[in-house]
Design an enzyme around this catalytic site. Sequence first.
Site, mmCIF file in Angstrom:
data_model
loop_
_atom_site.group_PDB
_atom_site.id
_atom_site.type_symbol
_atom_site.label_atom_id
_atom_site.label_comp_id
_atom_site.label_asym_id
_atom_site.label_seq_id
_atom_site.Cartn_x
_atom_site.Cartn_y
_atom_site.Cartn_z
ATOM 1 N N HIS A 140 -12.963 -18.114 2.550
ATOM 2 C CA HIS A 140 -13.745 -17.716 3.666
ATOM 3 C C HIS A 140 -14.842 -17.157 3.643
ATOM 4 O O HIS A 140 -14.787 -16.703 2.642
ATOM 5 C CB HIS A 140 -12.471 -16.349 4.624
ATOM 6 C CG HIS A 140 -11.990 -15.840 3.448
ATOM 7 N ND1 HIS A 140 -12.440 -14.371 3.722
ATOM 8 C CD2 HIS A 140 -11.119 -16.023 2.736
ATOM 9 C CE1 HIS A 140 -11.967 -13.406 2.364
ATOM 10 N NE2 HIS A 140 -10.701 -14.744 2.107
ATOM 11 N N CYS A 156 -7.839 -15.794 -2.975
ATOM 12 C CA CYS A 156 -8.275 -15.921 -2.070
ATOM 13 C C CYS A 156 -9.578 -16.910 -2.455
ATOM 14 O O CYS A 156 -9.832 -15.862 -3.478
ATOM 15 C CB CYS A 156 -8.725 -15.776 -0.044
ATOM 16 S SG CYS A 156 -7.248 -16.385 0.491
#
Length: 181
Positions: A140, A156
């Site tokens: 992301h 992440c």
Amino acid sequence: MKFDSLSKKCLISLGVAILVINIQQSLTAAPIESAKNQPINSLTAPLPARNTQTTNLVLKLSDRRVYLYRGDKLATSYPVAIGKAGWETPVGSYKVMEMQRDPVWEHPWTGKLVPPGAKNPLGARWIGFWTDGKNFIGFHGTPQEKLVGQAVSHGCVRMRNQDILALYAQVDVGTPVTVNP
């Protein structure tokens, strides 16, 4: 309060970064050629040739980069931030499971929803590749681009916003993602 599926999937704390990528290159068709001024009969004309090179992503944690391959050729790579100590990005073989434009982020402790925009910790795109059924990890964007290149996330893979936009355009659900130490 009712949450959409992305909000439920974004229960990882602020700064969670996303990594995942295995991409199938867009199908390209060769033009159908015919003699000059001769109409092409759609029933007898040859079918266009298809090129279906497989795209895949390789995340090298030690390099803090994600590499995009088309077939066995390196197409491009991007710098990333990865999971910090105690929240390491999981090593293994995965596939892109989910892709979201302008994701809504849900704070994992307060449940507060952060709409798309400059303050959203997921940036403009989400590419999810791992879940334990409760938490999710993926590639992301981030509003804190200065942290790209460091081990700072909760698992992440964070990317510069311009890079996640470029990566998102080159992968699909099902793209293989390999995470190496």
